[in-house]
Design an enzyme around this catalytic site. Sequence first.
Site, PDB file in Angstrom:
ATOM      1  N   ASP A 141      -1.915   6.592   6.090  1.00  0.00           N
ATOM      2  CA  ASP A 141      -2.962   5.673   5.656  1.00  0.00           C
ATOM      3  C   ASP A 141      -3.275   4.782   6.857  1.00  0.00           C
ATOM      4  O   ASP A 141      -2.454   3.974   7.279  1.00  0.00           O
ATOM      5  CB  ASP A 141      -2.435   4.845   4.475  1.00  0.00           C
ATOM      6  CG  ASP A 141      -3.455   3.844   3.951  1.00  0.00           C
ATOM      7  OD1 ASP A 141      -4.500   3.667   4.589  1.00  0.00           O
ATOM      8  OD2 ASP A 141      -3.177   3.237   2.887  1.00  0.00           O
ATOM      9  N   TRP A 183       0.822  -1.216   0.000  1.00  0.00           N
ATOM     10  CA  TRP A 183       0.000   0.000   0.000  1.00  0.00           C
ATOM     11  C   TRP A 183       0.848   1.255   0.000  1.00  0.00           C
ATOM     12  O   TRP A 183       0.517   2.227  -0.670  1.00  0.00           O
ATOM     13  CB  TRP A 183      -0.996  -0.008   1.163  1.00  0.00           C
ATOM     14  CG  TRP A 183      -2.011  -1.100   1.027  1.00  0.00           C
ATOM     15  CD1 TRP A 183      -2.216  -2.153   1.871  1.00  0.00           C
ATOM     16  CD2 TRP A 183      -2.958  -1.276  -0.042  1.00  0.00           C
ATOM     17  NE1 TRP A 183      -3.216  -2.966   1.400  1.00  0.00           N
ATOM     18  CE2 TRP A 183      -3.688  -2.453   0.228  1.00  0.00           C
ATOM     19  CE3 TRP A 183      -3.252  -0.561  -1.200  1.00  0.00           C
ATOM     20  CZ2 TRP A 183      -4.702  -2.921  -0.620  1.00  0.00           C
ATOM     21  CZ3 TRP A 183      -4.259  -1.028  -2.052  1.00  0.00           C
ATOM     22  CH2 TRP A 183      -4.962  -2.188  -1.749  1.00  0.00           C
ATOM     23  N   LYS A 225     -12.711  -1.834   6.559  1.00  0.00           N
ATOM     24  CA  LYS A 225     -11.997  -2.710   7.489  1.00  0.00           C
ATOM     25  C   LYS A 225     -12.465  -2.505   8.929  1.00  0.00           C
ATOM     26  O   LYS A 225     -12.844  -3.454   9.594  1.00  0.00           O
ATOM     27  CB  LYS A 225     -10.497  -2.482   7.371  1.00  0.00           C
ATOM     28  CG  LYS A 225      -9.913  -3.199   6.168  1.00  0.00           C
ATOM     29  CD  LYS A 225      -9.125  -2.334   5.259  1.00  0.00           C
ATOM     30  CE  LYS A 225      -8.826  -3.079   3.955  1.00  0.00           C
ATOM     31  NZ  LYS A 225      -7.964  -2.320   3.075  1.00  0.00           N
TER      32      LYS A 225
HETATM   33  C1  LIG Z   1      -7.380  -1.899   1.994  1.00  0.00           C
HETATM   34  C2  LIG Z   1      -6.322  -0.885   2.023  1.00  0.00           C
HETATM   35  C3  LIG Z   1      -6.192   0.088   1.017  1.00  0.00           C
HETATM   36  C4  LIG Z   1      -7.095   0.126  -0.192  1.00  0.00           C
HETATM   37  O1  LIG Z   1      -8.311   0.641   0.134  1.00  0.00           O
HETATM   38  P1  LIG Z   1      -9.460   0.939  -0.952  1.00  0.00           P
HETATM   39  O2  LIG Z   1     -10.495   1.601  -0.114  1.00  0.00           O
HETATM   40  O3  LIG Z   1      -9.856  -0.379  -1.521  1.00  0.00           O
HETATM   41  O4  LIG Z   1      -8.882   1.838  -1.986  1.00  0.00           O
HETATM   42  C5  LIG Z   1      -5.206   1.039   1.154  1.00  0.00           C
HETATM   43  N1  LIG Z   1      -4.373   1.039   2.208  1.00  0.00           N
HETATM   44  C6  LIG Z   1      -4.462   0.115   3.187  1.00  0.00           C
HETATM   45  C7  LIG Z   1      -3.516   0.182   4.350  1.00  0.00           C
HETATM   46  C8  LIG Z   1      -5.428  -0.860   3.130  1.00  0.00           C
HETATM   47  O5  LIG Z   1      -5.517  -1.788   4.107  1.00  0.00           O
END
Ligand SMILES: *Cc1c(COP(=O)(O)O)cnc(C)c1O
Length: 359
Positions: free
Chosen positions: A171, A101, A195
């Site tokens: 993030d 990511w 999540k």
């Molecule tokens: C799942 C995830 C993403 C991607 O998220 P989307 O909402 O599908 O774009 C980005 N960063 C992390 C850390 C993730 O766990």
Amino acid sequence: MKKVYNFSAGPACLPEPVLEKAQKELVIYKNAGMSVMEMSHRSNDFTKIIESAETNLRKLMNIPDNYKVLFLQGGASSQFSMIPLNLYKNGKADFIITGQWSNKAMAESKKYLDVNVLASSEDESYTYIPSVEDIKVSEDADYVHITLNNTIFGTKYNKLPNCKNIPLVADASSCILSEPIDIEKFGIIYAGAQKNIGPAGLTVVIIRDDLIGNAKPETPTMFNYETHSKANSLYNTPPTYSIYLANLVFEWILGLGGLQKMNEINIEKAKILYDAIDNSSLFKGTVLKKDRSLMNVPFITGSEDLDSKFIEEAKQIGITNIKGYRTIGGMRASIYNAMPIEGVKLLVEFMKKFEEDNK
Ligand SMILES: *Cc1c(COP(=O)(O)O)cnc(C)c1O
């Protein structure tokens, strides 16, 4: 059919009391005479819902007044583009690379500015978090980007880099609401909802005031933080039902006692699973112990055949989606806020039995 324990990394399980409340209100919401899904996003009923969601999130995360809360769409992946477009000043950004990511976030920033890797754990297949002690952030960086919890590899930061006056952008997709965090250490915290917040379709952005309003002129209107900040996330139709469900999740966590309590529960759950891994002669953890995630727990047997057998047999007793990421293999149990402790206990019991049966 009986409900399974869903260990998926995302979209992930939701708290059962939340789903039950949503079920009760699904067809007719309170006195609205219709479902939340059918309401105008400008109606009084929905206005109350989105305002309540913001109030509850602010309370939960202790968000200071000089930070805006935005309810957007486009997932965490759209933030990879929005960040460089909105924070561009000198045309340079620093990254700490801890997995897929952060690489994706960096690749997107690279389209707009020069990127600089401060540290990376690529040398050991992202099985640890690089030390942030002696990191030197570029003085002319527009921001420093990190991935707080690495969903795929199962690592998390326990210490943040010292970025002085450079905005730290994080993030937090797979760890938001799992423990208290000090918002003031960050310029932006963002997370896809699927999540730990609610259903897919909603992206939460917590952003310091001074980082809004400086977007590059060619920035698409929908990718400009100012657009959404000025309109209180109602510039266009927001993901109304996801916001409603997220608010039910916020209320559920507040009811449990807030993020401090949530964190205690998460530590207890993770300990049960990590202890089982550490005390096993069959299963092994895959990351450095001190950097272990509380949310995503990867483990292996060392044999691909046994891994497949384990995943298949687990499924038969209602333990689902514990297959590791498609490029990594092995197992990964995602134990977000909504995973009940009973689910973790069942998994651990099954691991012991599997080990016994496969001696
Ligand atoms: C799942 C995830 C993403 C991607 O998220 P989307 O909402 O599908 O774009 C980005 N960063 C992390 C850390 C993730 O766990």
